[in-house]
Write an enzyme that holds these catalytic residues in place. Sequence first.
Site, mmCIF file in Angstrom:
data_model
loop_
_atom_site.group_PDB
_atom_site.id
_atom_site.type_symbol
_atom_site.label_atom_id
_atom_site.label_comp_id
_atom_site.label_asym_id
_atom_site.label_seq_id
_atom_site.Cartn_x
_atom_site.Cartn_y
_atom_site.Cartn_z
ATOM 1 N N LYS A 183 5.861 -15.843 -3.753
ATOM 2 C CA LYS A 183 5.869 -15.785 -5.213
ATOM 3 C C LYS A 183 4.845 -14.797 -5.756
ATOM 4 O O LYS A 183 5.158 -13.966 -6.617
ATOM 5 C CB LYS A 183 5.622 -17.178 -5.802
ATOM 6 C CG LYS A 183 5.698 -17.219 -7.319
ATOM 7 C CD LYS A 183 5.484 -18.623 -7.844
ATOM 8 C CE LYS A 183 5.558 -18.650 -9.377
ATOM 9 N NZ LYS A 183 5.342 -20.014 -9.922
ATOM 10 N N ASP A 187 1.803 8.435 2.875
ATOM 11 C CA ASP A 187 3.256 8.241 2.929
ATOM 12 C C ASP A 187 3.760 8.074 1.491
ATOM 13 O O ASP A 187 4.298 7.034 1.119
ATOM 14 C CB ASP A 187 3.603 7.021 3.776
ATOM 15 C CG ASP A 187 5.109 6.921 4.065
ATOM 16 O OD1 ASP A 187 5.833 7.903 3.791
ATOM 17 O OD2 ASP A 187 5.547 5.864 4.545
ATOM 18 N N ASN A 191 6.954 3.244 -2.010
ATOM 19 C CA ASN A 191 5.536 2.887 -1.861
ATOM 20 C C ASN A 191 4.733 3.000 -3.149
ATOM 21 O O ASN A 191 3.519 2.809 -3.146
ATOM 22 C CB ASN A 191 4.887 3.754 -0.778
ATOM 23 C CG ASN A 191 5.400 3.411 0.598
ATOM 24 O OD1 ASN A 191 5.897 2.316 0.827
ATOM 25 N ND2 ASN A 191 5.294 4.348 1.529
ATOM 26 N N ASP A 197 1.641 0.206 1.364
ATOM 27 C CA ASP A 197 1.855 0.837 2.667
ATOM 28 C C ASP A 197 0.879 1.988 2.890
ATOM 29 O O ASP A 197 1.267 3.139 3.059
ATOM 30 C CB ASP A 197 3.301 1.312 2.815
ATOM 31 C CG ASP A 197 3.694 1.478 4.284
ATOM 32 O OD1 ASP A 197 2.863 1.152 5.157
ATOM 33 O OD2 ASP A 197 4.810 1.944 4.560
#
Length: 264
Positions: A32, A179, A184, A197
Site C-alpha cells: 500500500k 538508468d 524510473n 532504480d
Amino acid sequence: MYLPEKIQKYIVGESYKTDTIGMSGSSVFFYKERVLKVQDVNGEAENEYHMLQFLQGRLPVPRVYAYEIENGKSYMLMDRMTGLMACAREYMENPVMQCKMLADGLKKLWQTDITGCPSDQRLKNKLERAKYNVENGLVDLENAESGTFGERGFGSPENLLEWLYDNKPEEEPVLSHGDYCLPNLFGRKEQTTGYIDLTRAGVADKWCDIALCCRSLSENGLQGNRMDGDFAGLECNSFGLFRELGIEPDWGKIRYYILLDELF
C-alpha cells in the site's frame, strides 16, 4: 515468499502486487505505502542502498525502512514514490509535458552537489565493469538493440568493448541516475517527484543520462520512430527534450553511451 524478520514487521498481513514493468533483473513487490525490492547480492544492489542514503534530503528518492542481506539475497523496503511514471498514459499522450518533466529531472540531478558521493560511475570504472561482463559472458545479446551486433554493427561484444575504449569522450561529471528511462521517473505535470532504480547512480558524464533518456523516448515514442542500428528516430522523439534543456544534442556522445549500455 520468505522475508527477513526486520522486513516482515513493516508489512505483516499486507497484500501486494508484483511489478511487471521493470527490467532490472530484480523482483519488486508493491504494498500500500511501500515497495520491496529483492535481488541477488551484487555491487549494484549495494550501490543503490548507499546512493539512497546519500540522496536523502537532496532529491526525491525513496526512504529506506530496512535493508537486509540473507542467503545471497538483498531485501530493501522503501517508500512508494508519488506521482505518475513518465511512461504513464497521461505523459505519453502529452509529449510536451513529458519532456518538461524529464528535463526537470535531469536539471535537478545536475544541480545536486556531488561532494562526498559514494559512487564513481565515470568511464574508467564503467568500462572496467563492462570488460568484466564481456569476459564472463554476461552480455545479453538477445536484448541488444537491432543493429548493434551482426552485419550492420559490431562483430562481437569484444569488438564493441575495444571501440568504446578507443573512443572515450570527454566527460562532464554530474550526479547521474545511471538508468534514466521513463519507468524510473515519477512526476506531477511538469515537475519530477521521484527517482527509482538507482543501482547505477553516482558521479558520471551528464550525457550518460541524456543518452538513455533519448533511447527510452525513442522506444516508447507514439510516432513509432523506434531506434534501430542507425539510431533512426532518436532525433525526432528527443527534439522536445533538448528544447526544454536549452542545449544542443551531441549525437556522438549519445550514441557512445547507448552502445556502452549494451554491455550491461
